[in-house]
Scaffold this active site. Structure first.
Site, short mmCIF file in Angstrom:
data_model
loop_
_atom_site.label_atom_id
_atom_site.label_comp_id
_atom_site.label_asym_id
_atom_site.label_seq_id
_atom_site.Cartn_x
_atom_site.Cartn_y
_atom_site.Cartn_z
N CYS A 1 0.60 -1.17 -0.31
CA CYS A 1 -0.15 -0.21 0.14
C CYS A 1 1.04 1.17 0.48
O CYS A 1 0.28 2.48 -0.59
CB CYS A 1 -0.87 -0.29 1.19
N HIS B 1 -2.13 1.42 7.26
CA HIS B 1 -2.77 0.95 6.06
C HIS B 1 -2.27 2.50 5.30
O HIS B 1 -2.97 4.10 6.03
CB HIS B 1 -3.96 0.35 5.68
N CYS C 1 27.31 34.65 22.11
CA CYS C 1 27.86 35.61 23.23
C CYS C 1 26.01 35.29 23.47
O CYS C 1 25.79 36.49 25.43
CB CYS C 1 26.44 36.35 22.63
N CYS D 1 25.20 39.87 18.38
CA CYS D 1 26.04 40.20 18.39
C CYS D 1 26.09 40.90 17.01
O CYS D 1 27.25 40.81 16.40
CB CYS D 1 26.83 39.25 19.03
ZN LIG Z 1 25.56 36.39 19.01
#
Ligand SMILES: [Zn+2]
Ligand SMILES: [Zn+2]
Ligand SMILES: [Zn+2]
Length: 348
Positions: free
Chosen positions: A40, A300, A227, A167
């Site tokens: 199937c 199925h 960071c 950052c």
């Molecule tokens: Zn960062």
């Protein structure tokens, strides 16, 4: 869930279509699945490929290929497509393709005879094998062959990257190709609840955004320069696929989310909503409509597909083919009717 949908037997449509249309279409055919074959998953993938107009028409154009004789998936597919088109039988055997698939994946122990497997992964692998048979010289992650249907029509060429808002650090972009965009059903349902909390009612453009949010959920990374910020990954689509396949992953065998998943499915998908950024203008503008769905229920697989020529949804359960009836007032049927009317604006 297929069980909730209303059907009428095949053959009941003649009065509704024009004679010209009747002569130009080959009626839908079922695919046999004898006890113990467990085919199937393959039958569902095969019905999808046959009913996708873009695939069927492009595949018909292909003539040369790298032949693998008795394990040749390309030849097996050509043969079953010819039977779909010309045979007078209402039910066809998919055995030749089943056996070519088993031989091809013998070393990996995937798709072996008599063993049930995954329909979405089967679909993906059939596409990758077609690539292999017709453009084996190109690597599958950078294939640009113009005649390669899998890469030209189905593949999503993506890269993912993390960008830190705090950052400004960015991770190296990671390029990859996918044939199916997988999303967890749990994330899908959680995200649907969250999105509905901040709006009045669901809107048609919600579906793409829902899929994007659901695939980002829980996928958090640390800032590349550490960071301390935790970032979401950004996925950028760099091509414009004509067919997009979404794979809904059930996180457990006993999920009770089926109803919620059905309610969160949309019938229209804007490619621009699905990813953080879409580079091609054509893809940014693209609106795709639902044309088919493979369902897994009770261990199925079965398939719903919109047939563009007769503009009707059909249901394929191995040898059994039924038209999805639109007259009943039950909820699932209404949903199917909405899907059908959305899909009927398709021009493939
Ligand atoms: Zn960062
Ligand atoms: Zn061949
Ligand atoms: Zn290719």
């Amino acid at each position: 869930k297929a069980a909730a949908v209303d059907f009428r037997p095949p053959g009941g449509v003649q009065g509704l279509v024009t004679p010209r249309t009747m002569t130009s279409i080959a009626p839908s055919k079922g695919l046999s699945n004898e006890p113990g074959q467990n085919s199937c998953f393959l039958n569902s993938a095969l019905q999808v490929l046959w009913h996708l107009d873009i695939f069927r028409r492009s595949f018909r154009q292909l003539t040369t290929h790298k032949c693998m004789e008795d394990s040749c998936i390309f030849c097996a597919l050509k043969s079953i497509f010819a039977q779909f088109q010309f045979s007078s039988e209402r039910v066809l055997p998919s055995d030749a393709l089943r056996s070519a698939l088993a031989k091809t994946f013998q070393d990996e122990q995937r798709f072996q005879l008599g063993i049930m497997d995954d329909a979405a992964e089967c679909f993906e692998n059939l596409l990758m094998r077609i690539h292999f048979h017709i453009s084996a010289e190109s690597r599958e992650d950078i294939c640009t062959a113009k005649h390669c249907i899998p890469h030209q029509k189905f593949a999503m060429t993506l890269f993912e990257q993390c960008v830190c808002n705090s950052c400004g650090a960015t991770s190296d972009p990671l390029p990859f190709i996918q044939m199916v965009h997988y999303i967890s059903t749990t994330s899908l349902c959680n995200q649907a609840v969250r999105m509905l909390e901040c709006r009045e009612k669901p809107t048609p453009d919600m579906f793409g955004e829902l899929l994007r949010n659901a695939s980002n959920m829980g996928d958090l990374r640390n800032c590349p320069s550490n960071c301390g910020e935790v970032l979401r990954i950004r996925r950028v689509l760099m091509n414009s696929p004509e067919i997009v396949s979404i794979g809904l992953v059930w996180d457990s065998d006993h999920s009770d989310l089926a109803e919620d998943v059905i309610h969160s499915l949309g019938t229209c998908l804007r490619l621009g909503d699905l990813f953080y950024r879409v580079t091609e203008e054509r893809a940014r503008q693209a609106e795709l409509y639902l044309v088919g769905m493979v369902c897994y229920y009770g261990k199925h697989y079965s398939t719903f597909f919109f047939q563009t020529k007769i503009r009707k949804w059909m249901y394929f359960d191995d040898a059994h083919v039924k038209e999805v009836r639109h007259s009943s007032a039950c909820g699932s049927t209404r949903k199917m009717r909405r899907m059908a009317s959305a899909a009927s604006s398709l021009h493939l």
